[in-house]
Design an enzyme around this catalytic site. Structure first.
Site, PDB file in Angstrom:
ATOM      1  CG  ASP A  57      13.238  30.071  10.903  1.00 53.33           C
ATOM      2  OD1 ASP A  57      12.983  31.174  10.367  1.00 53.33           O
ATOM      3  OD2 ASP A  57      13.755  29.606  11.949  1.00 53.33           O
ATOM      4  CD  GLU A 233      19.705  33.515   8.070  1.00 53.53           C
ATOM      5  OE1 GLU A 233      20.067  33.482   8.273  1.00 53.53           O
ATOM      6  OE2 GLU A 233      18.482  34.387   8.638  1.00 53.53           O
TER       7      GLU A 233
END
Length: 359
Positions: A57, A233
């Site tokens: 991420d 997401e």
């Protein structure tokens, strides 16, 4: 992170089922992006990949001091780290500081995920996801603030939970400005919806507060968005050629993880979902030739030349995973040049192969 907030434009997850639910800046001038030679700043061959191992991420912010600030998810899910470098390649060897650790009990005690660092109105903010130590899937969005000009100094103050319309699984917050208005985008489960997470957008009253309606930009609907889990997401935004592009990640966090893309005209109302068009196919996927799997949760930044767009993402070097993918630590941060098609839309290409070891 939004490339929108970094530099002027140039011409040119994890919601896993556990029972019902469990682990599972835009001011610019439109035009045509100029291509760089393969070995110029920002060319894929000028980077060593993976850039940072065992960091998922990833988020890279290029600040006005022309330095890159890097943060990402650590596989232990227990802390927030920060690196700084004058070059993108330098992030690989930059010293890493732990600027915050999870609580032993109570809120912010588990699943410290997907931090992003932003500089807003003279202060530093980190948006991240976490859950109470006693209820590890009750994941929400939280905010840290540091008023020191140097984010490696000063005090990171816990500013609490960023409240959305519902108290449901939520994560992956990112913020950007467009024509004087600040927005927040994030992923959240909507009560009553047959999905894990959709991507949402809201205007912000300040860096800690949403204001006005909260609109759903995309929900998992295509087959490639619903493998393993029904997930949208990890949104990130970039503006080029009179349009705003929103990338996002879809499906489970194994080799099925991939990027989708939404597009809106820069003159349109961003808060009207009907103005956004969605690609029916993924734009960035696993590749057996380069042996990169599950590329996703990206952000955009810019190369040292100040004009070449760079794609930042994580991927694994193998397809088969033993056990829950969330327990596999080998999602590595990677970077490569983001190219542009003749029609003015982003060309993500394929995830580049690992850089051969020297000698």
């Amino acid at each position: 992170m939004s490339r929108l907030d970094e530099t002027p434009d140039i011409p040119g997850r994890r919601l896993v089922l556990k029972g019902a639910l469990a682990a599972g800046a835009l001011t610019a001038v439109p035009g045509i992006a100029q291509a760089a030679t393969p070995d110029a700043a920002g060319g894929s061959r000028s980077y060593v990949n993976p850039l940072v191992r065992n960091r998922a991420d990833p988020h890279i912010h290029r600040h006005t001091d022309h330095r890159y600030y890097f943060t990402a998810t650590s596989p232990e899910y227990d802390r927030i780290i920060l690196r700084r470098s004058r070059t993108l390649r330098g992030i690989a060897t930059a010293d890493e500081a732990v600027i915050w650790r999870k609580h032993a009990t109570g809120v912010m005690g588990a699943h410290i995920w997907a931090p992003e660092i932003h500089h807003i109105d003279g202060k530093w903010y980190i948006y991240f996801a976490s859950a109470p130590a006693e209820d590890i899937w009750a994941i929400r969005i939280w905010v840290l603030e540091n008023s020191h000009r140097d984010p490696f100094k000063g005090i990171w103050v816990e500013r609490g939970q960023l409240k959305t319309a519902w108290e449901t699984f939520s994560l992956d917050a990112t913020t950007f400005t467009h024509r004087g208005t600040r927005y927040l985008s994030w992923a959240q489960h909507e009560p009553g919806m047959d999905n894990n997470t959709a991507v949402w957008l809201s205007k912000m009253a300040d860096p800690l507060t949403l204001t006005g309606p909260q609109v759903r930009l995309t929900t998992p609907e295509y087959d490639w968005e619903t493998i393993g889990f029904k997930v949208n997401e990890g949104a990130s935004f970039i503006k080029r050629n009179g349009r705003i592009f929103m990338s996002y990640s879809a499906s489970a966090t194994d080799h099925n993880y991939c990027l989708g893309l939404l597009t809106v005209d820069a003159d349109a109302d961003l808060m009207n979902p009907a103005n956004w068009s969605k690609s029916p196919t993924p734009v960035f996927t696993s590749n057996d030739t380069t042996k990169q799997y599950g590329p996703g949760h990206n952000c955009f930044t810019v190369a040292e030349d100040g004009r070449t767009d760079v794609l930042v993402y994580h991927a694994r070097q193998y397809k088969e995973i033993v056990g829950d993918p969330l327990n596999d630590p080998n999602r590595h941060t990677r970077i490569q040049k983001l190219r542009w098609k003749p029609d003015g839309t982003p060309d993500f290409g394929i995830p580049v192969a690992d850089t051969p070891a020297r000698g």
